[in-house]
Design an enzyme around this catalytic site. Sequence first.
Site, PDB file in Angstrom:
ATOM      1  N   LYS A  94      -0.612   2.933   5.590  1.00 39.75           N
ATOM      2  CA  LYS A  94      -1.226   3.900   6.038  1.00 39.75           C
ATOM      3  C   LYS A  94      -2.706   3.992   5.175  1.00 39.75           C
ATOM      4  O   LYS A  94      -2.474   2.637   3.713  1.00 39.75           O
ATOM      5  CB  LYS A  94      -0.585   5.455   6.137  1.00 39.75           C
ATOM      6  N   ARG A 143       6.439  20.069   4.120  1.00 36.36           N
ATOM      7  CA  ARG A 143       5.047  20.564   5.012  1.00 36.36           C
ATOM      8  C   ARG A 143       5.400  19.295   6.501  1.00 36.36           C
ATOM      9  O   ARG A 143       4.543  21.137   6.677  1.00 36.36           O
ATOM     10  CB  ARG A 143       4.564  18.103   4.077  1.00 36.36           C
ATOM     11  N   HIS A 189      10.902  13.548   4.818  1.00 36.57           N
ATOM     12  CA  HIS A 189      10.536  13.043   3.384  1.00 36.57           C
ATOM     13  C   HIS A 189      11.455  13.564   1.977  1.00 36.57           C
ATOM     14  O   HIS A 189      10.793  14.534   2.211  1.00 36.57           O
ATOM     15  CB  HIS A 189       8.973  12.662   3.558  1.00 36.57           C
ATOM     16  N   ARG A 214      11.255   3.334   3.981  1.00 32.81           N
ATOM     17  CA  ARG A 214       9.833   3.692   4.082  1.00 32.81           C
ATOM     18  C   ARG A 214       9.094   3.671   2.724  1.00 32.81           C
ATOM     19  O   ARG A 214       8.283   4.537   2.219  1.00 32.81           O
ATOM     20  CB  ARG A 214       9.495   4.456   4.241  1.00 32.81           C
ATOM     21  N   TYR A 226     -25.852   7.824 -19.727  1.00 31.77           N
ATOM     22  CA  TYR A 226     -26.522   9.431 -19.639  1.00 31.77           C
ATOM     23  C   TYR A 226     -25.893   9.559 -21.057  1.00 31.77           C
ATOM     24  O   TYR A 226     -24.401   9.686 -21.007  1.00 31.77           O
ATOM     25  CB  TYR A 226     -26.273   9.776 -18.354  1.00 31.77           C
ATOM     26  N   CYS A 262     -21.994   5.252 -14.586  1.00 28.73           N
ATOM     27  CA  CYS A 262     -23.238   5.628 -14.162  1.00 28.73           C
ATOM     28  C   CYS A 262     -22.977   5.333 -12.429  1.00 28.73           C
ATOM     29  O   CYS A 262     -21.858   4.971 -11.930  1.00 28.73           O
ATOM     30  CB  CYS A 262     -24.189   4.951 -14.208  1.00 28.73           C
ATOM     31  N   ASP A 305     -23.498   3.192 -10.517  1.00 35.93           N
ATOM     32  CA  ASP A 305     -23.374   1.816  -9.871  1.00 35.93           C
ATOM     33  C   ASP A 305     -23.456   1.213 -11.280  1.00 35.93           C
ATOM     34  O   ASP A 305     -23.322  -0.324 -11.157  1.00 35.93           O
ATOM     35  CB  ASP A 305     -25.163   1.425  -9.657  1.00 35.93           C
TER      36      ASP A 305
HETATM   37  C1  LIG Z   1       3.219   7.527   2.084  1.00 37.50           C
HETATM   38  C2  LIG Z   1       4.403   8.297   3.312  1.00 37.50           C
HETATM   39  C3  LIG Z   1       5.492   6.930   2.362  1.00 37.50           C
HETATM   40  C4  LIG Z   1       5.742   5.640   1.540  1.00 37.50           C
HETATM   41  O1  LIG Z   1       5.330   6.783   0.200  1.00 37.50           O
HETATM   42  P1  LIG Z   1       4.995   5.520  -1.607  1.00 37.50           P
HETATM   43  O2  LIG Z   1       5.351   6.693  -2.327  1.00 37.50           O
HETATM   44  O3  LIG Z   1       4.316   5.085  -1.670  1.00 37.50           O
HETATM   45  O4  LIG Z   1       6.752   4.818  -1.171  1.00 37.50           O
HETATM   46  C5  LIG Z   1       6.793   7.150   2.888  1.00 37.50           C
HETATM   47  N1  LIG Z   1       6.991   8.290   4.356  1.00 37.50           N
HETATM   48  C6  LIG Z   1       6.310   8.793   4.168  1.00 37.50           C
HETATM   49  C7  LIG Z   1       5.932  10.038   5.795  1.00 37.50           C
HETATM   50  C8  LIG Z   1       4.339   9.300   3.678  1.00 37.50           C
HETATM   51  O5  LIG Z   1       3.685  10.026   4.098  1.00 37.50           O
END
Ligand SMILES: *Cc1c(COP(=O)(O)O)cnc(C)c1O
Length: 390
Positions: A54, A152, A181, A236, A278, A325, A327
């Site tokens: 992602k 979430r 998750h 994942r 700056y 800055c 740039d």
């Molecule tokens: C981003 C994400 C992951 C990966 O998480 P990491 O901490 O980067 O390994 C796995 N599952 C879901 C649903 C996520 O949104």
Amino acid sequence: MRKAFDHVLWGDPVSAASLPRAEAVVDLAAVRHNVRLLASRAAASGSETMVVVKADAYGHGAVPVARAALDAGATWLGVASLDEALALREAGITSRLLSWLDTPDVDFTAAVRSDIDVSVSSAGELTRVADAAGEIGRRARIHLKIDTGLSRNGCPAERWPGLVKAASAEENVEVVGLWSHLACADEPGHPSIDTQARRFAAAYDVAREAGLSPLRHLANSAATLTRPDLHFDLVRPGIAVYGLNPVPQQEEDLRPAMTFRSSVVLTKRVSAGESVSYGHTWTAARDTTLALVPVGYADGVPRTLSGRMSVWLGGVRRPVAGRVCMDQLVVDCGDDEPELGAEVVLFGTGEGGMPTATEWADTIGTIDYEIVTGMYRPRVRRRYVGVDSV
Ligand SMILES: *Cc1c(COP(=O)(O)O)cnc(C)c1O
């Protein structure tokens, strides 16, 4: 070799050949190394690996990273949005692919047509996916998401039996996955991990009782590395694929894939008492040589690093003088005189003591995820190395 790897450089060919102004070099050999490490941990518990790409692969480039990951043993890819998933399909990537978070108006027919699995957290979402599948006469592959405590997305426990029942009765969908998750996997031993695991097990029991036998997946990078008992059918990992360790207290052979670099464009000698940039927050304590580097906060160097960062120039660390800055920034080189065009590494692998994205994050109170993901910017050229498979 893979044809699509031929375009290893973004940007026009003229600038591509030139000295780096702001350049994120992505080492795909490091990505492959990290994926092999993660996939072997997963395989040890009989699990497959979904590499999370992602946000344009956390700023590293979704398509090249996806190809490298599949090459190194990943069998699934995961993305946040359907647009991201479709872009991978358009690039010719045919692996299993899960997309998990879209706005309520998204057109799921595109997902079904392109063989993209989608996550479902509510009855409304189930209906939208099933209707889209029905419209084109195909079954949608869905992963039911249970909220086990992150609060979430995901279906709350009290609505779970209803969602499972509706999904198992819906002929236009096939429930291939059940997932959730973790909130605190990067703090091994945090009590929420076991609480979430228990709720996950209870959600699975409900699905089994309804006659479903979905794949289960729960582990992000941290849990992939620290909790083999939570690997289930699929892990994942995201951040660890990019070589950044979410559990620094447990040492791992991960290789940071991104190096952010620039070049010296001007040097000058200033006298003791002269101030820099700056606000004149830095004043030369003695006569010194300054090197100007053409990267700033528009290129992903957080302005909050002003006065708190150093760069790797000529094989040593040198402090940045004064404010970052938009740039440019200025490096204090003492009595050394770097060549024009000399390489300046802003962050990289950490080898030899060079700065890392993790160091930046620690300094300004964020996580390295945000640093590398923030390198996806129009002015930052991306270059791939380690392209060929070994
Ligand atoms: C981003 C994400 C992951 C990966 O998480 P990491 O901490 O980067 O390994 C796995 N599952 C879901 C649903 C996520 O949104």
